[in-house]
Design an enzyme around this catalytic site. Sequence first.
Site, PDB file in Angstrom:
ATOM      1  N   ARG A  61       0.859  -1.187   0.000  1.00  0.00           N
ATOM      2  CA  ARG A  61       0.000   0.000   0.000  1.00  0.00           C
ATOM      3  C   ARG A  61       0.898   1.240   0.000  1.00  0.00           C
ATOM      4  NH1 ARG A  61       1.847   1.851   4.001  1.00  0.00           N
ATOM      5  NH2 ARG A  61       0.720   3.775   3.636  1.00  0.00           N
ATOM      6  N   GLY A  62       0.243   2.425  -0.139  1.00  0.00           N
ATOM      7  CA  GLY A  62       1.012   3.663  -0.244  1.00  0.00           C
ATOM      8  C   GLY A  62       1.255   3.935  -1.721  1.00  0.00           C
ATOM      9  N   ARG A  97      -7.120  -0.766  -6.944  1.00  0.00           N
ATOM     10  CA  ARG A  97      -7.475   0.350  -6.050  1.00  0.00           C
ATOM     11  C   ARG A  97      -7.599   1.589  -6.943  1.00  0.00           C
ATOM     12  NH1 ARG A  97      -4.332   1.181  -0.648  1.00  0.00           N
ATOM     13  NH2 ARG A  97      -6.323   2.084  -0.041  1.00  0.00           N
ATOM     14  N   GLN A 201      -2.709   2.828   9.849  1.00  0.00           N
ATOM     15  CA  GLN A 201      -1.382   2.921   9.214  1.00  0.00           C
ATOM     16  C   GLN A 201      -0.432   3.805  10.033  1.00  0.00           C
ATOM     17  OE1 GLN A 201      -4.298   3.227   7.640  1.00  0.00           O
ATOM     18  NE2 GLN A 201      -4.222   2.526   5.518  1.00  0.00           N
ATOM     19  N   ASP A 242      -2.019  10.713  -2.508  1.00  0.00           N
ATOM     20  CA  ASP A 242      -2.342   9.613  -3.422  1.00  0.00           C
ATOM     21  C   ASP A 242      -2.561  10.114  -4.840  1.00  0.00           C
ATOM     22  OD1 ASP A 242      -3.240   8.620  -0.584  1.00  0.00           O
ATOM     23  OD2 ASP A 242      -2.772   6.897  -1.851  1.00  0.00           O
ATOM     24  N   LYS A 253      -5.082  10.170   2.413  1.00  0.00           N
ATOM     25  CA  LYS A 253      -5.813   9.361   3.394  1.00  0.00           C
ATOM     26  C   LYS A 253      -6.834  10.199   4.147  1.00  0.00           C
ATOM     27  CE  LYS A 253      -5.541   5.805   4.071  1.00  0.00           C
ATOM     28  NZ  LYS A 253      -6.451   4.790   3.484  1.00  0.00           N
TER      29      LYS A 253
HETATM   30  O1  MRU Z   1      -4.777   3.254   1.998  1.00  0.00           O
HETATM   31  P1  MRU Z   1      -3.290   3.484   1.949  1.00  0.00           P
HETATM   32  O2  MRU Z   1      -2.594   2.997   3.162  1.00  0.00           O
HETATM   33  O3  MRU Z   1      -2.683   2.971   0.665  1.00  0.00           O
HETATM   34  O4  MRU Z   1      -3.163   5.061   1.932  1.00  0.00           O
HETATM   35  C1  MRU Z   1      -1.884   5.628   1.851  1.00  0.00           C
HETATM   36  C2  MRU Z   1      -1.909   7.104   1.951  1.00  0.00           C
HETATM   37  O5  MRU Z   1      -2.947   7.739   1.963  1.00  0.00           O
HETATM   38  C3  MRU Z   1      -0.584   7.796   1.944  1.00  0.00           C
HETATM   39  O6  MRU Z   1      -0.631   8.968   2.719  1.00  0.00           O
HETATM   40  C4  MRU Z   1      -0.251   8.182   0.496  1.00  0.00           C
HETATM   41  O7  MRU Z   1      -0.348   7.052  -0.338  1.00  0.00           O
HETATM   42  C5  MRU Z   1       1.094   8.742   0.368  1.00  0.00           C
HETATM   43  S1  MRU Z   1       2.300   7.440   0.574  1.00  0.00           S
HETATM   44  C6  MRU Z   1       3.825   8.049   0.358  1.00  0.00           C
END
Ligand code: MRU
Length: 336
Positions: A61-62, A97, A201, A242, A253
């Site tokens: 993820r991320g 996603r 997270q 994202d 997020k």
């Molecule tokens: O649902 P996730 O854990 O994939 O969400 C991740 C985030 O929202 C992070 O803040 C974003 O991807 C930046 S990661 C460098």
Amino acid sequence: MSGHASIESCRDRHNEPVRTIDWRGDHIELIDQTRLPGEVVMLRIETVDALVDAIKRLAVRGAPALGVAGALGMAMAALTGDTVQAVRQAESLRAARPTAVNLSWGVDRARARLGEGPDAVLAEALEILEADVRVNHTLGSRGARWLLDALGKQAVNVQTHCNTGALACVEWGTALGVIRALHQDGALGRVYVNETRPLLQGAKLTAWELAQDGIEHTLVVDSAGPSVVARGMVDAVIVGADRIAANRDVINKVGTYPLALAAARAGIPFVVAAPESTIDPATPEGSAVEIEIRDPAEVLGTDTPAATTALNLAFDVTPADLVTAIVTEDRVLTTR
Ligand code: MRU
């Protein structure tokens, strides 16, 4: 491999540092983030279907890590030699996603080389993987320098949300890369980490990374995040993204937007650290982005009445006018 080990201290059988995601000759290896912070468990991913499953359940993820996963997934598909199926699998990877643009960006970049054969697709994916490491170190240092200059301070306390560290990338991190750079320069006081409901997270991943690096940090529940800002406990809020729309709205997020409101009200910088690949010129503004809605079961506890429903929005939109600066590997875009 298991136990409370840091990514930095984890070594593979060639004594190389373990990366969040890597290519192992004919398959992908990635850290199963659903097992952290209790155990560092490596997943061996040999098919695109297994990768799609890992992406959906947030084992990987991320945004930047998803970009790398998408590209390596395309390489895996191409190496089977079945181009028709590889094109089909590109779509299932892209759809795994919807919100982080890096996933489709990684898939599309690798897919564009399909006509040149599987080795070209793999070369493109490996370039994306290696570039991620370089990019994050560059934007981390740039962000740290920019923040200290903007604040005219030698050391800062900051607040962050979700996980933007090594675990969200290949190594190092974006917003957490800025925080790591501040720490390396002796310019970091305390980091306030929002727990990041419902999958935690912040509490599970960011706190783990900070603890392993010996960085002073304090966990707060998400609803207390804006109060930490209002109480003057931090000099800046630093988050990742994202997707960044063409008008510079920031999709990140869920829980990011209230922090931006609080930072604007308090007059402190709200900084977004992200690679250029997160900026999506094809998305005119935040409202055009599909916000992932995840399974209500992630929110509804066993104590919740049976008749209660849940809306599990995974991301929110922070309007561009609340963002002080967007730091990438190439530039600092100042807005507010
Ligand atoms: O649902 P996730 O854990 O994939 O969400 C991740 C985030 O929202 C992070 O803040 C974003 O991807 C930046 S990661 C460098």
